[in-house]
Design a protein around this motif. Structure first.
Motif: not given
Length: 254
Positions: A131-143, A179-187, A194-196
């Motif tokens: 678990a220490w090898m990972f970090r919880r983050r927001g993630y968005l992918a755009v084609d 994580p808490e910035e994910l929604t704002g960045v998507q909007q 830019v379609p997510v």
């Protein structure tokens, strides 16, 4: 499935999910239920629930089913005693694997996940081992092909909205946030045209591990099989694979 993020892996995962609707619906409903139980039934103040509802709707889960899951999560009506469990282990080539599951029978699920690890060239390990090898983050992918802005413009919009970083290849832009910035960045991205394609809070590896040859093929098989288990919600790994051949795919991934 999430390793060192590659757009082709995401497309492969989504295609598999679409072909297994009954399994996918069950997982999405469980996520709504657990999110509502943990953070309350108001999606405006519960980011996890908001994302769970969004993903369920994107996959055509009926609103009645979503609302019923929310009510069960907040204690209205009978509900199975689901709990979240994290499993950790290693796969072929030494890749770290982190499995998020939701189960109403922890003993059963633990035994089944342990068997899948050992049956397909891996081994399940103790809590905290990877678990220490990972970090919880927001993630968005755009084609990139569906995006009307160039790379610098996408990066500027994302950073101004609170994103931390962006990676790109010839097919996609991948944007990382707190994580808490994910929604704002998507909007902000969608308002800029830019379609997510993918928006989620996930576990990203701190560093990638190169896996090649037979180990790469075996590792992808293990990750796919874990991901298909009814109780498994997400599978994360730190693999970096340049050109694995996925079942039913003639071209490389990555």
């Amino acid at each position: 499935m999430a390793g060192h993020s590659k757009w082709a892996n995401i497309k492969h995962r989504k295609a598999k999910a679409d072909a297994q609707k009954s399994n996918l619906f069950s997982k999405l409903i469980r996520e709504v239920m657990v999110a509502a139980r943990q953070g309350g039934g108001n999606p405006d103040s519960n980011l996890r629930l908001k994302l769970a509802i969004q993903k369920a709707r994107e996959n055509n889960v009926p609103n009645d089913s979503i609302n019923r899951a929310m009510r069960k999560g907040t204690g209205e009506g009978e509900v199975a005693n689901f709990e979240e469990v994290i499993y950790e282990g290693y796969g072929p080539g030494g890749a770290a694997i982190l499995v998020e599951a939701v189960t109403d029978n922890k003993n059963r699920t633990t035994g089944e996940i342990r068997y899948l690890f050992s049956r397909h060239g891996g081994n399940m390990s103790e809590a905290g081992s990877v678990a220490w090898m990972f970090r919880r983050r927001g993630y968005l992918a755009v084609d990139r092909k569906k995006c009307g802005l160039d790379e610098e413009e996408v990066l500027l919009v994302a950073l101004e909205a609170g994103a931390e970083d962006m990676e790109s290849d010839e097919e996609s832009y991948e944007i990382f946030t707190a994580p808490e910035e994910l929604t704002g960045v998507q909007q902000a991205l969608e308002q800029a045209g830019v379609p997510v394609e993918v928006s989620e809070v996930t576990m990203t590896p701190q560093a990638a591990l190169k896996v090649t040859g037979d180990d790469a093929v075996a590792l992808l098989k293990l990750v796919d099989i874990l991901d298909e288990h009814d109780d498994v919600q997400r599978v994360h790994s730190n693999f970096d694979i340049d050109q694995p051949q996925l079942p039913g795919q003639s071209g490389p991934v990555g």
